[in-house]
Design a protein around this motif. Structure first.
Motif, PDB file in Angstrom:
ATOM      1  N   ARG A 146       1.138  -1.027   0.207  1.00 15.70           N
ATOM      2  CA  ARG A 146       0.222   0.422  -0.091  1.00 15.70           C
ATOM      3  C   ARG A 146       0.810   1.561   0.016  1.00 15.70           C
ATOM      4  NH1 ARG A 146      -3.368  -3.414   2.685  1.00 15.70           N
ATOM      5  NH2 ARG A 146      -2.401  -3.304   4.676  1.00 15.70           N
ATOM      6  N   ASN A 147       2.138   1.432   0.590  1.00 17.64           N
ATOM      7  CA  ASN A 147       3.149   2.299   0.720  1.00 17.64           C
ATOM      8  C   ASN A 147       3.611   2.588  -0.733  1.00 17.64           C
ATOM      9  OD1 ASN A 147       2.258   3.629   3.147  1.00 17.64           O
ATOM     10  ND2 ASN A 147       4.031   2.156   3.932  1.00 17.64           N
ATOM     11  N   LEU A 156       1.661   2.176  -3.334  1.00 22.73           N
ATOM     12  CA  LEU A 156       0.880   2.445  -4.225  1.00 22.73           C
ATOM     13  C   LEU A 156       1.077   4.025  -4.069  1.00 22.73           C
ATOM     14  CD1 LEU A 156      -2.058   0.575  -4.202  1.00 22.73           C
ATOM     15  CD2 LEU A 156      -0.856   0.677  -6.735  1.00 22.73           C
ATOM     16  N   MET A 157       1.493   4.441  -2.910  1.00 20.40           N
ATOM     17  CA  MET A 157       0.541   5.752  -2.040  1.00 20.40           C
ATOM     18  C   MET A 157       2.347   6.950  -2.889  1.00 20.40           C
ATOM     19  SD  MET A 157      -1.259   6.256  -1.285  1.00 20.40           S
ATOM     20  CE  MET A 157      -3.125   5.435  -1.487  1.00 20.40           C
ATOM     21  N   VAL A 158       3.598   5.837  -2.353  1.00 20.78           N
ATOM     22  CA  VAL A 158       4.463   6.678  -2.258  1.00 20.78           C
ATOM     23  C   VAL A 158       5.114   7.207  -4.178  1.00 20.78           C
ATOM     24  CG1 VAL A 158       7.070   6.710  -2.351  1.00 20.78           C
ATOM     25  CG2 VAL A 158       5.946   6.529  -0.225  1.00 20.78           C
ATOM     26  N   HIS A 159       3.898   5.971  -4.422  1.00 18.01           N
ATOM     27  CA  HIS A 159       5.124   5.982  -6.297  1.00 18.01           C
ATOM     28  C   HIS A 159       3.877   6.310  -6.833  1.00 18.01           C
ATOM     29  CE1 HIS A 159       9.009   3.917  -6.215  1.00 18.01           C
ATOM     30  NE2 HIS A 159       7.995   3.665  -5.445  1.00 18.01           N
ATOM     31  N   PRO A 202      -2.705   3.807 -10.426  1.00 15.95           N
ATOM     32  CA  PRO A 202      -2.728   2.513  -9.511  1.00 15.95           C
ATOM     33  C   PRO A 202      -3.256   0.655  -9.909  1.00 15.95           C
ATOM     34  CG  PRO A 202      -4.448   4.043  -8.960  1.00 15.95           C
ATOM     35  CD  PRO A 202      -3.026   4.787 -10.331  1.00 15.95           C
TER      36      PRO A 202
END
Lengths: 409, 409
Positions: free
Chosen positions: B328-329, B331-334, B339
């Motif tokens: 999940r991180n 997905l958030m950082v990149h 998505p």
């Protein structure tokens, strides 16, 4: 009157005061905040409840922007592209809204409470979330939303909106505060905006609107082009946007409590206008991320002194309504911000800023503010005070205790 | 022999096959995978256990890089800056390692298992994590780590390393596989690297090393400057780095199973060399983020065809050892990656790629691979197959069932 003491107090006040070994005195309102020693000496003979090692007291979190009526979505809506998402919302709206029963919404609110949220800004498209919001101990600023860009529909839509707003007003209480949402610049006719904003001015209601969420919206509003053109042609027979971004913003003069949600495509001039309007930006980082919209340029907001708040948006574009999940995602997405100092900004955005945006006497552990307080226990001791906020964000899933208006909630 | 059927199978195989209404036949190894209909017709008379609506079968996750010996950290270490973090590690190392008892590490491993991790690449600095790794049902590739940049210490350090490697070898089994870690280019003398890599070549052991994690490391290795200079002067009386990045990489020729962790400051030439070495990059996004290091440029890896895996790193620089939290991180950082498609890449990085990096017959639900399988239940039905991987990442905290080598774990 109740006195609690904790290893740390994060006040989120104007001076960003953090107190080691602190205590707070409150009934419905906060009476006093200080070091445990100071409070002990001042309030002799009153029992002080110590919340345990590594305990933290801070203001309850304020989720400034949430769509509860879409709480039944988990895997139905299409992410990754704004237009595809919008089309999927239109296709599945009826099914999703029907499944978002009062019972389901109450369950979600109860989980939000457990994860430290004491106030929400609820955007209500259909007024189907009134009952669970009224019943919940969570404070709700209830934004009855107006939508409709077609001129010949305006009278009906405005009548419907007024009826829904009146229902909200009838339920008004200390913890249920009616407010007005304008859906967006592309979806609300300027006449409807003018009329609803006049109602807001008359009754001093808070106002919120989505604004420049996607590149598609930018293209449509500025140039009457892009995927919105096809969308509006097909659904509404429209070939021109009803307004330009700056025209839209200019309609909001003299609204006392104003916020715009997303604003990721806003220009410097738009942001300056938002600042001039004394408005706040509701930042919904997970929603922006999942719809593959642009990342909000936080540094630009800081440069232009535009304050921001944190919202989860609905489960229509998030996997969680927990503000701590949202704050963790903020830390991850805004990868260029130092996690230590940015965490402090984030906690203030999620408390003090949101309270100001919504015109509430909340969001700070400060004398005379409402006693909306959460209690957290960290997994270990904090060696350096500056690391406190980051560790609160990194390690908190559920809170230990919640007080709303001084009452155990 | 066991047959399971599920609403979806994500095979993570070479063709990225996803099967709707699929079934899998396995004992210790996977025997067959296909649609439920195909399996039913082929294996008549054998009971098929249906895992329920919205169930998903996929390969167990492989956490390619974790430091279990730092599992006791939660709030102790300093984040936000690599040098400050390193100094805090040195200051608190003894205290943290002492608190990371076998019992604590076993507890963490058990939680990792529940969150779908069936294999780990455990970097062991002190060999204090052998016992819990040997006992856990999770497969461990156990990287005995060598460290030491001072020439006059090399003999002792190498002797100690060999003793620890031998202990690991004595514990070798199907689920505990000895391997070698070189700490980093800045902290290991080229002589030590040469000798340890010769051991790796002789016994065909997998090798992993940290590489270019921070701007400080880049400056030191390339120019003998920056905050590392002060650090090395103070701690070791060194004023020059022991190697240059390319010299370092060149030492790794003819290592069969090789990975480099972080690499966020690697140049195009470094990455091309890594590709030439058939090596993988272990991507630890949360760790990079929390230490305020540079974000890995995933697009550059894709352009240069350098494969990557996913690691949580230790609790020394993460708030979780769950691979789903880590995904999940990611997905958030990149935030610049779509998505939907990126989620598919991420699941493959966390399964197939990691298995290849570690030389394991795992990571794919494919005939003859080890039957390391996890069972997930999604909260609702998937309308569009392409959304499956993203929804698995967004909604999975714990898995329903885990099979390792065909056994319920």
């Amino acid at each position: 009157m109740k006195i609690l003491s904790a290893s740390w107090i994060i006040t989120c006040n104007e001076d960003s005061t953090i107190i080691k070994d602190g205590a707070i005195v409150f009934d419905e309102k906060i009476i006093d905040v200080g070091t445990k020693e100071y409070i002990e000496n001042k309030y002799t003979g009153i029992e002080i409840e110590f919340l345990g090692e590594n305990s933290v007291l801070m203001p309850g979190l304020i989720n400034s922007h949430v769509h509860l009526e879409f709480s039944s979505n988990a895997t139905t809506l299409k992410y990754g592209n704004f237009m595809q998402w919008l089309n999927s919302v239109i296709a599945s709206r009826e099914e999703l809204v029907e499944k978002a029963t009062s019972k389901l919404i109450s369950k979600k609110l109860s989980k939000m409470l457990k994860s430290g949220t004491t106030t929400i800004g609820a955007i209500s498209s259909y007024s189907l979330d009134i009952e669970p919001c009224v019943k919940s101990p969570i404070n709700t600023v209830f934004f009855t939303e107006v939508i409709g860009s077609k001129a010949d529909m305006i009278d009906n839509l405005f009548a419907d909106f007024k009826a829904r707003l009146n229902t909200a007003k009838k339920n008004a209480s200390k913890s249920f505060i009616p407010a007005i949402a304008i859906h967006s610049p592309y979806s609300v006719h300027p006449f409807l905006i003018r009329e609803t904003l006049n109602l807001a001015r008359k009754d001093k209601l808070a106002v919120s609107s989505h604004f420049l969420e996607s590149p598609e919206e930018f293209e449509w509003l500025h140039r009457d082009e892009g995927s919105f053109l096809e969308f509006f042609k097909n659904f509404l027979g429209q070939e021109k946007s009803v307004t330009k971004p700056m025209e839209f913003l200019n309609q909001f003069k003299d609204i006392d409590n104003l916020s715009f949600t997303h604003c990721v495509e806003a220009s410097d001039n738009d942001l300056k206008k938002i600042k001039e309007l004394n408005a706040f930006i509701n930042h919904c980082v997970t929603s922006n991320r999942l719809l593959n919209n642009t990342k909000l340029d936080i540094d630009r907001l800081i440069d232009l002194k535009v304050p921001f708040t944190i919202g989860t948006d609905g489960l229509s574009s998030n996997n969680s309504l927990s503000m701590f999940d949202e704050l963790r995602n903020c830390l991850m997405v805004h990868v260029d911000k130092n996690p230590i100092s940015f965490s402090k900004n984030l906690l203030e955005a999620a408390t003090k800023n949101a309270a100001k945006a919504l015109s509430l006497q909340k969001g700070e552990l400060e004398k005379n503010k409402d006693a909306d307080i959460i209690v957290i226990t960290l997994p270990d001791t904090i060696k350096d005070e500056e690391d406190l906020c980051m560790n609160v964000i990194l390690h908190t899933k559920f809170v230990n205790k919640v007080f709303i208006g001084g009452q155990n909630a």
